[in-house]
Design a protein around this motif. Structure first.
Motif, PDB file in Angstrom:
ATOM      1  N   SER A 292       0.639  -1.181  -0.003  1.00  0.00           N
ATOM      2  CA  SER A 292      -0.007   0.031  -0.206  1.00  0.00           C
ATOM      3  C   SER A 292       0.714   1.147  -0.098  1.00  0.00           C
ATOM      4  N   LEU A 293       1.961   1.172   0.723  1.00  0.00           N
ATOM      5  CA  LEU A 293       2.801   2.523   0.816  1.00  0.00           C
ATOM      6  C   LEU A 293       3.580   2.618  -0.528  1.00  0.00           C
ATOM      7  N   ILE A 294       3.968   1.783  -1.212  1.00  0.00           N
ATOM      8  CA  ILE A 294       4.843   1.908  -2.248  1.00  0.00           C
ATOM      9  C   ILE A 294       4.145   2.760  -3.396  1.00  0.00           C
ATOM     10  N   PRO A 295       3.018   2.224  -3.776  1.00  0.00           N
ATOM     11  CA  PRO A 295       2.200   2.927  -4.860  1.00  0.00           C
ATOM     12  C   PRO A 295       1.903   4.363  -4.231  1.00  0.00           C
ATOM     13  N   LEU A 296       1.522   4.623  -2.817  1.00  0.00           N
ATOM     14  CA  LEU A 296       1.439   5.907  -2.375  1.00  0.00           C
ATOM     15  C   LEU A 296       2.577   6.738  -2.546  1.00  0.00           C
ATOM     16  N   ILE A 297       3.817   6.223  -2.409  1.00  0.00           N
ATOM     17  CA  ILE A 297       5.064   6.880  -2.374  1.00  0.00           C
ATOM     18  C   ILE A 297       5.227   7.649  -3.945  1.00  0.00           C
ATOM     19  N   ALA A 298       5.019   6.574  -4.727  1.00  0.00           N
ATOM     20  CA  ALA A 298       5.187   6.930  -6.287  1.00  0.00           C
ATOM     21  C   ALA A 298       4.183   7.756  -6.580  1.00  0.00           C
ATOM     22  N   PHE A 299       2.889   7.618  -6.137  1.00  0.00           N
ATOM     23  CA  PHE A 299       1.840   8.881  -6.681  1.00  0.00           C
ATOM     24  C   PHE A 299       2.382  10.379  -6.065  1.00  0.00           C
ATOM     25  N   GLY A 300       2.780  10.330  -4.737  1.00  0.00           N
ATOM     26  CA  GLY A 300       3.133  11.390  -3.986  1.00  0.00           C
ATOM     27  C   GLY A 300       4.465  12.109  -4.984  1.00  0.00           C
ATOM     28  N   ALA A 301       5.519  10.971  -5.326  1.00  0.00           N
ATOM     29  CA  ALA A 301       6.653  11.537  -5.895  1.00  0.00           C
ATOM     30  C   ALA A 301       6.327  12.368  -7.514  1.00  0.00           C
ATOM     31  N   ALA A 302       5.041  11.381  -8.162  1.00  0.00           N
ATOM     32  CA  ALA A 302       4.517  11.946  -9.465  1.00  0.00           C
ATOM     33  C   ALA A 302       3.718  13.305  -9.415  1.00  0.00           C
ATOM     34  N   SER A 303       3.139  13.351  -8.091  1.00  0.00           N
ATOM     35  CA  SER A 303       2.310  14.810  -7.867  1.00  0.00           C
ATOM     36  C   SER A 303       3.128  15.735  -7.603  1.00  0.00           C
ATOM     37  N   ILE A 304       4.250  15.634  -6.893  1.00  0.00           N
ATOM     38  CA  ILE A 304       5.300  16.575  -6.477  1.00  0.00           C
ATOM     39  C   ILE A 304       6.241  17.032  -7.850  1.00  0.00           C
ATOM     40  N   SER A 305       6.429  16.226  -8.890  1.00  0.00           N
ATOM     41  CA  SER A 305       7.040  16.505  -9.829  1.00  0.00           C
ATOM     42  C   SER A 305       6.203  16.808 -11.069  1.00  0.00           C
ATOM     43  N   ARG A 306       4.625  16.914 -10.725  1.00  0.00           N
ATOM     44  CA  ARG A 306       3.860  17.247 -12.008  1.00  0.00           C
ATOM     45  C   ARG A 306       4.067  16.208 -13.179  1.00  0.00           C
ATOM     46  N   ALA A 307       4.477  15.151 -12.996  1.00  0.00           N
ATOM     47  CA  ALA A 307       4.531  14.170 -13.943  1.00  0.00           C
ATOM     48  C   ALA A 307       3.095  14.066 -14.848  1.00  0.00           C
ATOM     49  N   PRO A 308       3.263  13.871 -16.151  1.00  0.00           N
ATOM     50  CA  PRO A 308       2.201  13.638 -16.973  1.00  0.00           C
ATOM     51  C   PRO A 308       1.466  12.498 -16.678  1.00  0.00           C
ATOM     52  N   GLY A 309       0.146  12.374 -16.609  1.00  0.00           N
ATOM     53  CA  GLY A 309      -0.822  11.139 -16.182  1.00  0.00           C
ATOM     54  C   GLY A 309      -0.461  11.078 -14.736  1.00  0.00           C
ATOM     55  N   VAL A 310      -0.465  11.722 -13.924  1.00  0.00           N
ATOM     56  CA  VAL A 310      -0.296  11.692 -12.531  1.00  0.00           C
ATOM     57  C   VAL A 310      -1.561  10.849 -12.048  1.00  0.00           C
ATOM     58  N   TYR A 311      -2.671  11.221 -12.785  1.00  0.00           N
ATOM     59  CA  TYR A 311      -4.175  10.398 -12.172  1.00  0.00           C
ATOM     60  C   TYR A 311      -4.030   8.913 -12.376  1.00  0.00           C
ATOM     61  N   LEU A 312      -2.979   8.451 -13.314  1.00  0.00           N
ATOM     62  CA  LEU A 312      -3.078   6.926 -13.334  1.00  0.00           C
ATOM     63  C   LEU A 312      -2.191   6.392 -11.972  1.00  0.00           C
ATOM     64  N   PHE A 313      -1.306   7.233 -11.504  1.00  0.00           N
ATOM     65  CA  PHE A 313      -0.526   6.781 -10.355  1.00  0.00           C
ATOM     66  C   PHE A 313      -1.504   6.816  -9.306  1.00  0.00           C
ATOM     67  N   ARG A 314      -2.360   7.937  -9.277  1.00  0.00           N
ATOM     68  CA  ARG A 314      -3.521   8.055  -8.259  1.00  0.00           C
ATOM     69  C   ARG A 314      -4.299   6.933  -8.319  1.00  0.00           C
ATOM     70  N   PHE A 315      -4.712   6.431  -9.327  1.00  0.00           N
ATOM     71  CA  PHE A 315      -5.948   5.411  -9.332  1.00  0.00           C
ATOM     72  C   PHE A 315      -5.248   4.201  -8.909  1.00  0.00           C
ATOM     73  N   PHE A 316      -3.803   4.018  -9.374  1.00  0.00           N
ATOM     74  CA  PHE A 316      -3.102   2.772  -8.920  1.00  0.00           C
ATOM     75  C   PHE A 316      -2.959   2.524  -7.367  1.00  0.00           C
ATOM     76  N   ALA A 317      -2.595   3.835  -6.863  1.00  0.00           N
ATOM     77  CA  ALA A 317      -2.554   3.890  -5.451  1.00  0.00           C
ATOM     78  C   ALA A 317      -3.813   3.701  -4.621  1.00  0.00           C
ATOM     79  N   GLY A 318      -4.940   4.116  -4.978  1.00  0.00           N
ATOM     80  CA  GLY A 318      -6.199   3.872  -4.577  1.00  0.00           C
ATOM     81  C   GLY A 318      -6.402   2.136  -4.888  1.00  0.00           C
ATOM     82  N   PHE A 319      -6.139   1.818  -5.833  1.00  0.00           N
ATOM     83  CA  PHE A 319      -6.337   0.339  -6.236  1.00  0.00           C
ATOM     84  C   PHE A 319      -5.686  -0.731  -5.170  1.00  0.00           C
ATOM     85  N   CYS A 320      -4.360  -0.272  -4.901  1.00  0.00           N
ATOM     86  CA  CYS A 320      -3.802  -1.047  -4.010  1.00  0.00           C
ATOM     87  C   CYS A 320      -4.432  -0.890  -2.432  1.00  0.00           C
TER      88      CYS A 320
END
Length: 207
Positions: free
Chosen positions: A90-118
């Motif tokens: 659960s924590l690893i996908p959340l960290i990935a989502f946080g990093a994607a959000s901070i870096s304003r990575a394209p498609g950050v919503y995909l990271f968000r959805f995956f973190a929520g899924f986990c």
């Protein structure tokens, strides 16, 4: 109905369907990708805790058609190892989502959805799995001293958190006001991710 009238009816329907093809690809590939990738990070959590506690991992079972599993020959701290799956899973996908959000990575919503899924998947698995554990992670947790209320509390914490991450994300997947529109690049990337992960698991399972 004349041929002209029929063509006037069919053409808009075909155009509407064609417009939604990227949406079908995005949803139809990203959801199964999330399921398989969730199992990967869940088992990674078991493996990392096994290594950290001097355990000996003999096999990690990953296959698109079966439930994942990690086997150990030596497991000095089974409680830590078994909790490592859902916690780090659960924590690893959340960290990935946080990093994607901070870096304003394209498609950050995909990271968000995956973190929520986990969060949702692990929450349901641990929070309710003790009812039919049969040797699965919740059963191992209880056998090694985890009280049932702790498993339920984990589920009550992670499941709503996952739903919160999913909240108001439907438009990225062409739902509601998006009216079927999604990023074609996101659809292509999602399809490529699913194919890559399936091939990886199939090849790894044959070794």
């Amino acid at each position: 109905m004349t041929q002209v009238e029929n063509s006037r009816t069919v053409a808009p329907a075909l155009a509407s369907f064609s417009k939604r093809i990227p949406q079908f690809i995005l949803i139809g590939t990203f959801v199964p990708f999330c399921w398989l990738a969730m199992q990967v990070v869940h088992e990674l959590g078991h493996v990392l805790l096994a290594w950290a506690t001097k355990g000996e991992v003999t096999k990690v079972e990953l296959h698109p058609l079966i439930m994942s599993r990690t086997d150990l020959a030596e497991n000095p701290h089974p409680l830590a190892v078994v909790w490592g799956g859902p916690l780090l899973g659960s924590l690893i996908p959340l960290i990935a989502f946080g990093a994607a959000s901070i870096s304003r990575a394209p498609g950050v919503y995909l990271f968000r959805f995956f973190a929520g899924f986990c969060l949702v998947a692990n929450g349901v698995y641990i929070g309710t799995g003790w009812l039919i554990a049969n040797g699965a992670d919740p059963g191992v947790m209880i056998e090694n001293g985890s009280p049932t209320w702790l498993l339920v509390a984990f589920g009550l914490l992670t499941f709503p958190a996952g739903l919160y991450l999913w909240h108001r994300q439907g438009h990225h997947f062409g739902l509601a006001e998006a009216n079927g529109y999604v990023s074609k690049l996101a659809a292509a990337v999602s399809g490529a991710l699913l194919i890559t992960l399936v091939v990886f698991e199939l090849i790894r399972n044959q070794r």
